[in-house]
Design a protein around this motif. Structure first.
Motif, short mmCIF file in Angstrom:
data_model
loop_
_atom_site.label_atom_id
_atom_site.label_comp_id
_atom_site.label_asym_id
_atom_site.label_seq_id
_atom_site.Cartn_x
_atom_site.Cartn_y
_atom_site.Cartn_z
N GLN A 137 0.81 -1.21 0.00
CA GLN A 137 0.00 0.00 0.00
C GLN A 137 0.85 1.27 0.00
O GLN A 137 0.32 2.37 -0.17
N GLU A 138 2.16 1.12 0.20
CA GLU A 138 3.08 2.26 0.25
C GLU A 138 2.60 3.30 1.28
O GLU A 138 2.64 4.50 1.05
N VAL A 139 2.17 2.78 2.44
CA VAL A 139 1.60 3.63 3.47
C VAL A 139 2.61 3.95 4.58
O VAL A 139 2.36 4.83 5.41
N LEU A 140 3.75 3.26 4.60
CA LEU A 140 4.69 3.40 5.71
C LEU A 140 5.17 4.83 5.91
O LEU A 140 5.35 5.28 7.04
N PHE A 141 5.36 5.55 4.81
CA PHE A 141 5.84 6.93 4.91
C PHE A 141 4.74 7.93 4.55
O PHE A 141 5.02 9.10 4.28
N SER A 142 3.50 7.44 4.56
CA SER A 142 2.37 8.30 4.21
C SER A 142 1.98 9.21 5.38
O SER A 142 2.10 8.83 6.55
N LYS A 143 1.51 10.40 5.03
CA LYS A 143 0.97 11.33 6.03
C LYS A 143 -0.53 11.51 5.85
O LYS A 143 -1.14 12.41 6.43
N ASN A 144 -1.12 10.65 5.04
CA ASN A 144 -2.58 10.67 4.83
C ASN A 144 -3.26 10.12 6.07
O ASN A 144 -3.27 8.91 6.31
N ARG A 145 -3.82 11.01 6.89
CA ARG A 145 -4.35 10.61 8.19
C ARG A 145 -5.48 9.60 8.07
O ARG A 145 -5.63 8.72 8.93
N VAL A 146 -6.28 9.69 7.02
CA VAL A 146 -7.40 8.76 6.87
C VAL A 146 -6.88 7.33 6.71
O VAL A 146 -7.37 6.39 7.35
N GLU A 147 -5.87 7.17 5.87
CA GLU A 147 -5.32 5.84 5.62
C GLU A 147 -4.45 5.37 6.79
O GLU A 147 -4.51 4.20 7.17
N VAL A 148 -3.66 6.25 7.34
CA VAL A 148 -2.76 5.87 8.43
C VAL A 148 -3.52 5.44 9.66
O VAL A 148 -3.20 4.42 10.29
N GLN A 149 -4.57 6.19 10.03
CA GLN A 149 -5.27 5.90 11.28
C GLN A 149 -5.97 4.55 11.28
O GLN A 149 -6.26 3.99 12.34
N LYS A 150 -6.24 4.00 10.10
CA LYS A 150 -6.86 2.69 10.04
C LYS A 150 -6.02 1.63 10.74
O LYS A 150 -6.54 0.63 11.23
N TRP A 151 -4.73 1.85 10.80
CA TRP A 151 -3.81 0.88 11.41
C TRP A 151 -3.67 1.07 12.92
O TRP A 151 -3.07 0.23 13.60
N PHE A 152 -4.24 2.14 13.45
CA PHE A 152 -4.05 2.46 14.87
C PHE A 152 -5.36 2.58 15.65
O PHE A 152 -5.32 2.65 16.88
N GLU A 153 -6.48 2.62 14.98
CA GLU A 153 -7.76 2.87 15.65
C GLU A 153 -8.11 1.77 16.65
O GLU A 153 -7.87 0.59 16.41
N TYR A 154 -8.68 2.19 17.76
CA TYR A 154 -9.21 1.25 18.75
C TYR A 154 -10.54 0.75 18.22
O TYR A 154 -11.53 1.49 18.16
N ALA A 155 -10.56 -0.50 17.78
CA ALA A 155 -11.72 -1.05 17.08
C ALA A 155 -11.73 -2.57 17.26
O ALA A 155 -10.81 -3.14 17.86
N PRO A 156 -12.76 -3.26 16.75
CA PRO A 156 -12.79 -4.72 16.89
C PRO A 156 -11.69 -5.42 16.07
O PRO A 156 -11.29 -6.53 16.40
N PHE A 157 -11.23 -4.79 15.00
CA PHE A 157 -10.17 -5.35 14.16
C PHE A 157 -9.50 -4.20 13.41
O PHE A 157 -9.93 -3.04 13.51
N THR A 158 -8.43 -4.49 12.68
CA THR A 158 -7.74 -3.45 11.92
C THR A 158 -8.44 -3.26 10.60
O THR A 158 -8.40 -4.12 9.71
N ASN A 159 -9.11 -2.12 10.45
CA ASN A 159 -9.96 -1.87 9.29
C ASN A 159 -9.18 -1.23 8.14
O ASN A 159 -9.53 -0.17 7.64
N ALA A 160 -8.09 -1.89 7.74
CA ALA A 160 -7.29 -1.41 6.62
C ALA A 160 -7.53 -2.30 5.41
O ALA A 160 -8.01 -3.44 5.55
N GLU A 161 -7.20 -1.79 4.25
CA GLU A 161 -7.42 -2.53 3.01
C GLU A 161 -6.72 -3.89 3.05
O GLU A 161 -5.56 -4.00 3.46
N ASN A 162 -7.47 -4.94 2.63
CA ASN A 162 -6.95 -6.31 2.53
C ASN A 162 -6.56 -6.93 3.87
O ASN A 162 -5.87 -7.95 3.90
#
Length: 212
Positions: A137-162
């Motif tokens: 996803q080339e997200v490691l160095f991304s500053k796109n908060r919408v995409e980045v926060q998917k990996w950190f949100e307190y939720a039932p699971f990690t709601n990131a693509e794939n």
């Protein structure tokens, strides 16, 4: 947690289900109502999602409190600004969890992350795939908060693509913890104080190899 740290005064309180723990220079306040247990009638009555209620257990009182204190001191140190790219945020969270892990003399990762046994087992079997997906996803160095926060949100699971719904939540936090832990294992000469002051996230990343 940190060298020459002044221990704050511990305060037990009823927070009205507003906060589980809150740190200042002088006080560490713990909201006991957040740890009544997921089967407690009061816990059942509050309008929280079930996955949050499942974490409101006595077993999470001390880990959550120590994590809150670790985050407070990291923010005071003002090193890795966690509002930057994803890698910087991963290392910021990784440091807080590493300090908590040390304070507990190597607490189990599932307890540290407030995961179920199934979520922990899933992560152990898919850590390499998660790492590959972050790279794809080339997200490691991304500053796109919408995409980045998917990996950190307190939720039932990690709601990131794939990433499937049977995944564990906050995989970005966990991966950051693994990076910091690997860095410290490979560099035993690094003190906790030096770790807190290290602001080169890529330097810490270089020590990390995901589990196969």
């Amino acid at each position: 947690l940190v060298p020459n740290m002044k221990l704050p005064k511990l305060i037990w309180m009823n927070s009205g289900f507003n906060i589980g723990a809150y740190s200042t220079d002088d006080y560490l306040a713990v909201g006991l109502d957040f740890y009544l247990g997921n089967n407690n009638r009061i816990t059942k009555s509050v309008p929280f999602p079930q996955y949050q209620k499942d974490d409101m257990t006595r077993e999470q009182l001390v880990p959550n409190t120590i994590k809150n204190l670790a985050y407070y001191y990291l923010l005071k140190a003002d090193t890795l600004q966690h509002e930057n790219d994803m890698l910087t945020e991963m290392i910021f969270h990784g440091k807080a969890h590493y300090l908590t892990w040390l304070a507990f003399e190597e607490i189990h990762d599932s307890t540290l992350m407030a995961w179920t046994t199934e979520q922990y087992t899933w992560t152990q079997g898919h850590q390499l795939n998660v790492w590959k997906e972050i790279a794809r996803q080339e997200v490691l160095f991304s500053k796109n908060r919408v995409e980045v926060q998917k990996w950190f949100e307190y939720a039932p699971f990690t709601n990131a693509e794939n990433v499937p719904q049977e995944s564990a939540p906050q995989l970005g936090v966990f991966m950051g913890f693994q990076m910091v832990k690997s860095y410290m294992e490979k560099h035993p000469e690094i003190t906790v104080d030096r770790l807190m002051k290290e602001d080169n996230a890529q330097k810490i990343l270089q020590a990390y190899k995901p589990n196969l």
